[in-house]
Design an enzyme around this catalytic site. Structure first.
Site, PDB file in Angstrom:
ATOM      1  N   LYS A  99       3.721  24.952  -2.828  1.00  0.00           N
ATOM      2  CA  LYS A  99       5.171  24.938  -3.003  1.00  0.00           C
ATOM      3  C   LYS A  99       5.534  25.587  -4.335  1.00  0.00           C
ATOM      4  CE  LYS A  99       8.990  21.672  -3.734  1.00  0.00           C
ATOM      5  NZ  LYS A  99       9.366  20.256  -3.861  1.00  0.00           N
ATOM      6  N   GLY A 157       0.824  -1.206   0.000  1.00  0.00           N
ATOM      7  CA  GLY A 157       0.000   0.000   0.000  1.00  0.00           C
ATOM      8  C   GLY A 157       0.850   1.244   0.000  1.00  0.00           C
ATOM      9  N   VAL A 206       2.375 -11.317   2.786  1.00  0.00           N
ATOM     10  CA  VAL A 206       2.663 -12.362   1.802  1.00  0.00           C
ATOM     11  C   VAL A 206       3.598 -13.406   2.414  1.00  0.00           C
ATOM     12  CG1 VAL A 206       3.675 -12.866  -0.449  1.00  0.00           C
ATOM     13  CG2 VAL A 206       2.367 -10.754  -0.118  1.00  0.00           C
ATOM     14  N   ILE A 264       7.456  10.880  -5.577  1.00  0.00           N
ATOM     15  CA  ILE A 264       6.049  10.713  -5.919  1.00  0.00           C
ATOM     16  C   ILE A 264       5.843  10.870  -7.419  1.00  0.00           C
ATOM     17  CG2 ILE A 264       3.739  11.729  -5.648  1.00  0.00           C
ATOM     18  CD1 ILE A 264       4.379  12.141  -2.695  1.00  0.00           C
TER      19      ILE A 264
END
Length: 507
Positions: free
Chosen positions: A79, A14, A187, A348
């Protein structure tokens, strides 16, 4: 062998990477895919990527996310760029902005006209006298400004700071509302097809089996699927980017919310400061080969502008990338694909660009090798371009006051960067690749900011007389001053359009 149609997408992991991936696929391919994301609350995320670049606005637009709602939910701020302190030399500072400086005249970039002017006088920092973004940043102002007056000069380009953990939660809610299934679990094993080697399913520690046609690895530095299971190797770039550790700590809110990130060079690395509405994000990125963890922590805490709200949290990494980003029926997104330190806030963006690229090339059925090859080629090129831009900050310096900076100044760098430095130093021109993430203006600002004054300029700039040039520069400065004076303060804009709930501010 015949390959079935790809209809089941499984995202493993995630955090920001996993939920950006889930949100984008749900929005753009949700009608033909079932999407399941597997994550465990027992496994933490790095979650320090709180600063972005303007490309995130495109992602929000594609997802249909309201900007003000998004900033309220993530305690976000605006920003205009990144201020670099003590990089080119001790005592120096400059702002790498998201916008152009001045404006292009006669198809000649502004910095050539400035270089020609008497005002340049050998001072690379003088260019920022004609930076709209610098002027707004100095006054801590922000507002939506498309153009400066009635001119062709572009207004303010911007990105965001936000709380990365709240961003992941925001995107999780968005994704689940659009049909993404979240499965909690760790997992335990991976099942692969004996003939093709493709991943067929994962089994969780609770015994649940999750089958899929295509898998996306968002498991962070571990790279559980692409790295561990499929055995895709890693290219180590630490000889050029020697920082391998970071310490992150939040501190109290800044008394004035400035609209920019700050990156301050330290003896063996650098320190970031990111202003949010409810707190300040801080961190120290450093090289363990040139300082100790304890010394790095002392440096971080001593460099805070507000009181720390916790103890520094350690992160270890190796800069570089996977040999491939997509192998068999698995692509890695985020830290599982590689890591370029957060100096220019590209983490990102790399998630976003890889997701966008994967959606463009996503296989429907049949042999995906052509799409896979193109995806890997384009991702590799992007990583290399960003790598060179980051190396520029370290290598182009006059600092030799510590062993770390002596190493950076004298290290051998990739030929691709050596060429750019030589070209700009001789002529003020930028040898930029067409698909480079960073604009010409970005390369110009960082090269000048790091202390390179071009020996010459574009001769086409001579078409303007000296009197015309002086008048043009004076008028430009006046127009910019008026435009910035009409903007609200950054705090006023946030309070008016995206104030954070009191409960979030206290969290």
């Amino acid at each position: 062998m015949d390959r079935p149609e790809v209809t089941r997408l499984v995202i493993v992991g995630g955090g920001t990477a996993g939920w950006i991936t889930a949100a984008a696929f749900a929005r753009l391919l949700g009608e033909r895919l079932t999407i399941e994301l597997v994550e465990s609350e027992a496994i933490g995320t790095v979650g320090v990527g709180e600063a972005t670049i303007p490309q995130i606005i495109r992602l929000n637009t594609i997802l249909g996310i309201d900007e003000h709602e998004f900033l309220r939910a993530t305690s976000g701020t605006f920003k205009l760029g990144i201020e670099f302190v003590d990089w080119g030399s001790k005592g120096s500072r400059y702002l790498h902005t998201f916008g152009e400086t001045g404006m292009t005249v006669g198809n000649v970039a502004f910095h050539h006209h400035w270089r020609r002017s008497a005002g340049a006088a050998g001072d690379p920092k003088g260019l920022w006298n004609w930076s709209l973004h610098q002027m707004a940043a100095d006054q801590a102002r922000f507002g939506k400004l498309d153009r400066v007056g009635n001119t062709a000069m572009a207004g303010l380009a911007y990105a965001y700071h936000f709380d990365a953990s709240r961003y992941a939660l925001f995107l999780r809610a968005y994704s689940e509302a659009r049909g993404v299934t979240r499965t909690e679990g760790i997992v335990q094993s991976v099942q692969r097809d004996g003939e093709s080697g493709d991943i067929r399913a994962i089994t969780l520690q609770n015994g649940t089996t999750v089958a899929g046609d295509f898998f996306i690895d968002c498991t962070g530095f571990r790279s559980l699927l692409l790295g561990e299971e499929l055995g895709v190797g890693y290219q180590d770039w630490s000889r050029w980017l020697p920082c391998d550790r970071a310490l992150a700590v939040p501190s109290e809110r800044l008394p004035v919310l400035v609209p920019y990130t700050r990156a301050t060079a330290k003896d063996a690395g650098w320190q970031w400061r990111i202003p949010l509405q409810h707190r300040t994000g801080n961190g120290h990125v450093y090289s363990s080969g040139f300082t100790s963890d304890d010394a790095a922590a002392d440096t971080l805490l001593a460099g805070l502008d507000t009181r720390a709200l916790g103890d520094p949290r350690p992160i270890r990494f190796t800069t570089g990338r996977r040999e491939a980003f997509w192998a068999h029926n698995c692509a890695a997104i985020g830290l599982s694909s590689g890591f370029l330190e957060p100096l220019e806030s590209t983490s990102i963006h790399l998630i976003q660009s890889h997701v966008s690229r994967l959606i463009q090339l996503f296989p429907r059925a049949g042999d995906p090798s052509a799409m896979r090859e193109e995806y890997n080629r384009r991702c590799a090129a992007e990583f290399a371009q960003i790598r060179d831009f980051l190396i520029l900050h370290y290598h182009q310096t006059t600092r030799e006051d510590t062993e770390f900076w002596r190493y950076c100044k004298h290290m051998a760098v990739p030929d691709s960067l050596t060429h750019k430095l030589a070209l700009f130093g001789a002529s003020g021109r930028v040898g930029r690749d067409v698909d480079d993430l960073f604009r010409e203006a970005s390369w110009v600002q960082v090269m000048l900011g790091q202390g390179i004054m071009p020996a010459d300029y574009d001769p086409m700039a001579d078409r303007m007389s000296e009197d015309q040039l002086a008048e043009f520069l004076a008028n430009l400065r006046t127009l910019m001053s008026r435009a910035v004076a009409g903007l609200p303060s950054h705090e006023q804009y946030l309070a008016r359009h995206c104030p954070v709930d009191a409960a979030l501010l206290a969290a």
